[in-house]
Design a protein around this motif. Structure first.
Motif, PDB file in Angstrom:
ATOM      1  N   MET A 192       0.663  -0.927   0.295  1.00 45.75           N
ATOM      2  CA  MET A 192      -0.045   0.005   0.539  1.00 45.75           C
ATOM      3  C   MET A 192       1.255   1.062  -0.121  1.00 45.75           C
ATOM      4  O   MET A 192       1.468   1.526   1.480  1.00 45.75           O
ATOM      5  N   LYS A 193       1.276   1.783  -1.065  1.00 43.44           N
ATOM      6  CA  LYS A 193       1.870   3.175  -1.580  1.00 43.44           C
ATOM      7  C   LYS A 193       1.051   4.402  -0.743  1.00 43.44           C
ATOM      8  O   LYS A 193       0.353   4.428  -0.968  1.00 43.44           O
ATOM      9  N   LYS A 194       2.169   4.759   0.296  1.00 44.28           N
ATOM     10  CA  LYS A 194       1.643   6.047   0.357  1.00 44.28           C
ATOM     11  C   LYS A 194       2.459   7.824   0.386  1.00 44.28           C
ATOM     12  O   LYS A 194       3.746   7.308   0.395  1.00 44.28           O
ATOM     13  N   ILE A 195       1.773   8.410  -0.246  1.00 39.30           N
ATOM     14  CA  ILE A 195       2.417   9.395  -0.270  1.00 39.30           C
ATOM     15  C   ILE A 195       2.330  10.567  -0.084  1.00 39.30           C
ATOM     16  O   ILE A 195       0.899  10.584   0.932  1.00 39.30           O
ATOM     17  N   ALA A 196       2.572  11.991   0.157  1.00 40.35           N
ATOM     18  CA  ALA A 196       2.235  13.102  -0.016  1.00 40.35           C
ATOM     19  C   ALA A 196       2.625  14.113  -0.440  1.00 40.35           C
ATOM     20  O   ALA A 196       3.163  14.267  -1.526  1.00 40.35           O
ATOM     21  N   ILE A 197       2.190  15.057  -0.799  1.00 36.91           N
ATOM     22  CA  ILE A 197       1.782  16.337  -2.276  1.00 36.91           C
ATOM     23  C   ILE A 197       2.253  17.198  -1.020  1.00 36.91           C
ATOM     24  O   ILE A 197       0.884  17.969  -0.956  1.00 36.91           O
ATOM     25  N   LEU A 198       3.210  18.086  -1.362  1.00 37.13           N
ATOM     26  CA  LEU A 198       3.197  19.060  -0.095  1.00 37.13           C
ATOM     27  C   LEU A 198       4.415  20.557  -0.793  1.00 37.13           C
ATOM     28  O   LEU A 198       4.894  20.320  -1.604  1.00 37.13           O
ATOM     29  N   GLN A 199       3.725  21.807  -1.315  1.00 40.97           N
ATOM     30  CA  GLN A 199       4.804  23.023  -1.259  1.00 40.97           C
ATOM     31  C   GLN A 199       5.771  23.202  -0.824  1.00 40.97           C
ATOM     32  O   GLN A 199       5.942  22.591   1.075  1.00 40.97           O
ATOM     33  N   SER A 200       7.498  23.094  -1.152  1.00 41.21           N
ATOM     34  CA  SER A 200       8.130  23.605  -0.531  1.00 41.21           C
ATOM     35  C   SER A 200       8.087  24.466   0.856  1.00 41.21           C
ATOM     36  O   SER A 200       7.815  25.177   0.329  1.00 41.21           O
ATOM     37  N   ASN A 201       9.120  24.363   1.373  1.00 41.19           N
ATOM     38  CA  ASN A 201       9.233  25.307   2.698  1.00 41.19           C
ATOM     39  C   ASN A 201      10.719  25.616   3.183  1.00 41.19           C
ATOM     40  O   ASN A 201      11.952  24.281   2.332  1.00 41.19           O
ATOM     41  N   TYR A 202      10.893  26.282   3.122  1.00 44.92           N
ATOM     42  CA  TYR A 202      12.555  26.053   3.798  1.00 44.92           C
ATOM     43  C   TYR A 202      12.878  26.376   5.585  1.00 44.92           C
ATOM     44  O   TYR A 202      12.375  26.463   5.700  1.00 44.92           O
ATOM     45  N   ILE A 203      13.805  25.353   5.219  1.00 40.21           N
ATOM     46  CA  ILE A 203      13.833  25.072   6.663  1.00 40.21           C
ATOM     47  C   ILE A 203      12.837  24.663   7.138  1.00 40.21           C
ATOM     48  O   ILE A 203      13.379  24.755   8.753  1.00 40.21           O
ATOM     49  N   PRO A 204      11.977  23.557   6.706  1.00 38.68           N
ATOM     50  CA  PRO A 204      10.747  23.199   7.445  1.00 38.68           C
ATOM     51  C   PRO A 204      11.250  22.670   9.163  1.00 38.68           C
ATOM     52  O   PRO A 204      12.123  22.806   9.517  1.00 38.68           O
ATOM     53  N   TRP A 205       9.553  23.313   9.225  1.00 37.67           N
ATOM     54  CA  TRP A 205       9.700  22.532  11.295  1.00 37.67           C
ATOM     55  C   TRP A 205       9.383  20.568  11.000  1.00 37.67           C
ATOM     56  O   TRP A 205       9.413  20.629  10.297  1.00 37.67           O
ATOM     57  N   LYS A 206      10.125  20.110  12.156  1.00 38.23           N
ATOM     58  CA  LYS A 206       9.764  19.084  12.403  1.00 38.23           C
ATOM     59  C   LYS A 206       8.029  18.264  11.826  1.00 38.23           C
ATOM     60  O   LYS A 206       8.555  17.073  11.331  1.00 38.23           O
ATOM     61  N   GLY A 207       7.650  18.960  11.874  1.00 43.46           N
ATOM     62  CA  GLY A 207       6.464  17.811  11.424  1.00 43.46           C
ATOM     63  C   GLY A 207       5.936  17.737  10.031  1.00 43.46           C
ATOM     64  O   GLY A 207       5.692  17.666   9.346  1.00 43.46           O
ATOM     65  N   TYR A 208       6.560  19.025   8.638  1.00 41.97           N
ATOM     66  CA  TYR A 208       7.235  18.569   7.938  1.00 41.97           C
ATOM     67  C   TYR A 208       8.122  17.492   7.498  1.00 41.97           C
ATOM     68  O   TYR A 208       7.827  16.668   6.114  1.00 41.97           O
ATOM     69  N   PHE A 209       8.704  17.147   8.665  1.00 44.80           N
ATOM     70  CA  PHE A 209       9.922  16.263   8.290  1.00 44.80           C
ATOM     71  C   PHE A 209       9.750  14.786   8.587  1.00 44.80           C
ATOM     72  O   PHE A 209       9.566  13.966   7.610  1.00 44.80           O
ATOM     73  N   ASP A 210       8.166  15.189   9.625  1.00 40.85           N
ATOM     74  CA  ASP A 210       7.352  14.058  10.487  1.00 40.85           C
ATOM     75  C   ASP A 210       6.719  13.364   9.267  1.00 40.85           C
ATOM     76  O   ASP A 210       6.213  12.195   9.052  1.00 40.85           O
ATOM     77  N   MET A 211       6.315  14.632   8.304  1.00 45.05           N
ATOM     78  CA  MET A 211       5.279  13.525   7.206  1.00 45.05           C
ATOM     79  C   MET A 211       6.285  13.271   5.803  1.00 45.05           C
ATOM     80  O   MET A 211       5.479  11.689   5.401  1.00 45.05           O
ATOM     81  N   ILE A 212       7.805  13.562   5.281  1.00 45.95           N
ATOM     82  CA  ILE A 212       8.128  12.942   4.689  1.00 45.95           C
ATOM     83  C   ILE A 212       9.062  11.467   5.513  1.00 45.95           C
ATOM     84  O   ILE A 212       8.360  11.089   4.398  1.00 45.95           O
ATOM     85  N   ASN A 213       8.890  11.449   5.894  1.00 46.90           N
ATOM     86  CA  ASN A 213       9.659  10.408   7.470  1.00 46.90           C
ATOM     87  C   ASN A 213       7.958   8.670   7.318  1.00 46.90           C
ATOM     88  O   ASN A 213       8.537   7.688   7.290  1.00 46.90           O
ATOM     89  N   LEU A 214       6.833   9.505   7.034  1.00 52.75           N
ATOM     90  CA  LEU A 214       6.194   8.298   7.179  1.00 52.75           C
ATOM     91  C   LEU A 214       5.126   8.153   6.124  1.00 52.75           C
ATOM     92  O   LEU A 214       5.060   6.809   5.856  1.00 52.75           O
ATOM     93  N   VAL A 215       5.581   8.353   4.499  1.00 56.22           N
ATOM     94  CA  VAL A 215       5.231   8.241   3.517  1.00 56.22           C
ATOM     95  C   VAL A 215       6.606   7.429   2.600  1.00 56.22           C
ATOM     96  O   VAL A 215       7.819   7.476   2.528  1.00 56.22           O
ATOM     97  N   ASP A 216       5.702   7.125   0.999  1.00 54.42           N
ATOM     98  CA  ASP A 216       7.266   6.383   0.753  1.00 54.42           C
ATOM     99  C   ASP A 216       7.665   6.781  -1.014  1.00 54.42           C
ATOM    100  O   ASP A 216       8.466   6.540  -0.953  1.00 54.42           O
ATOM    101  N   GLU A 217       6.864   7.905  -0.279  1.00 57.01           N
ATOM    102  CA  GLU A 217       7.507   9.284  -1.665  1.00 57.01           C
ATOM    103  C   GLU A 217       6.987  10.617  -1.213  1.00 57.01           C
ATOM    104  O   GLU A 217       5.307  10.573  -0.926  1.00 57.01           O
ATOM    105  N   PHE A 218       7.545  11.581  -1.625  1.00 59.42           N
ATOM    106  CA  PHE A 218       7.682  12.990  -1.159  1.00 59.42           C
ATOM    107  C   PHE A 218       7.006  13.405  -1.798  1.00 59.42           C
ATOM    108  O   PHE A 218       8.243  13.690  -3.106  1.00 59.42           O
ATOM    109  N   ILE A 219       6.236  14.127  -2.400  1.00 58.77           N
ATOM    110  CA  ILE A 219       6.080  14.897  -3.864  1.00 58.77           C
ATOM    111  C   ILE A 219       6.147  16.500  -3.723  1.00 58.77           C
ATOM    112  O   ILE A 219       5.051  17.405  -2.641  1.00 58.77           O
TER     113      ILE A 219
END
Length: 238
Positions: free
Chosen positions: A1-28
């Motif tokens: 079951m492939k999980k992805i997230a789609i989000l605008q890029s942020n400058y040196i983002p907060w930990k929640g942004y990296f939390d989302m990256i860590n939870l998915v199989d592909e970050f777009i």
């Protein structure tokens, strides 16, 4: 079951942004959408002894009000030295300063692009590497789509062969969940109310600062422990 997230890029983002990256199989990265002023695309906050301070990359936006994020360029190249100076000033007494600062300085020195999207991609990918987050980071333009808003996001999900789409809670006001439901893609929502505190250099504690604050204060090995687990997602049933 492939999980992805789609989000605008942020400058040196907060930990929640990296939390989302860590939870998915592909970050777009979704930088083909409009650049918004006074947002997270070109700025973020750090802790100081006088409170929160913005680190902002100056952008050329006066003549193009409908420009996309990936069309937006830097208006003054002195931002790198200014930001490095702020980091030295406010984090020199942080427990992991000697470990983290040389790596962060190298990121700034090797960031030569004039495009905000490319600058953000540079920092995001290297910061992920520092925390051993190995999620592939791609671009929405790799998945051509003709729709708008929810339909566009759906088409990107389909192009990426996703089964689960993970979104931030702010999208609840506009995302058409039933559209994803009808196309048999599950929608899961991130929650950000579970993060543990950690020793920050200055009171009072504040979660919503750049990931750099976490790295300076706890180091790269422990930083990943301050991100969430899968149980912090809520879903709709398809």
């Amino acid at each position: 079951m492939k999980k992805i997230a789609i989000l605008q890029s942020n400058y040196i983002p907060w930990k929640g942004y990296f939390d989302m990256i860590n939870l998915v199989d592909e970050f777009i990265l979704f930088d083909e959408v409009q650049f918004t002023k006074r947002d997270w695309r070109n700025r973020n906050q750090i802790k100081t002894d006088k409170g929160l301070e913005w680190l902002t990359i100056p952008c050329n936006t006066k003549s193009k009000y409908n420009q996309s994020i990936d069309q937006t360029t830097v208006s003054n190249c002195k931002w790198r030295e200014k930001h490095l100076s702020s980091l030295r000033t406010h984090y020199t007494k942080a427990p992991f300063y000697n470990e983290i600062y040389p790596q962060i300085e190298a990121l700034y020195r090797t960031c030569t692009s004039q495009y905000i999207s490319e600058i953000n991609h540079h920092f995001i990918t290297h910061l992920c590497s520092m925390m051993d987050i190995n999620t592939p980071i791609t671009n929405s333009r790799d998945y051509p789509s003709k729709g708008h808003k929810s339909q566009k996001l759906l088409e990107i999900c389909q192009g990426a062969n996703a089964h689960i789409y993970i979104s931030g809670p702010a999208a609840k006001c506009y995302l058409d969940e039933m559209l994803f439901n009808k196309n048999r893609i599950e929608v899961s929502w991130m929650t950000y109310d579970h993060y543990p505190t950690y020793p920050q250099c200055y009171p009072e504690f504040f979660h919503h600062v750049s990931i750099l604050d976490l790295l300076f204060n706890v180091g790269t090995k422990e930083a990943i422990q301050h991100l969430s687990k899968k149980s912090h997602l809520s879903s709709i049933t398809i």
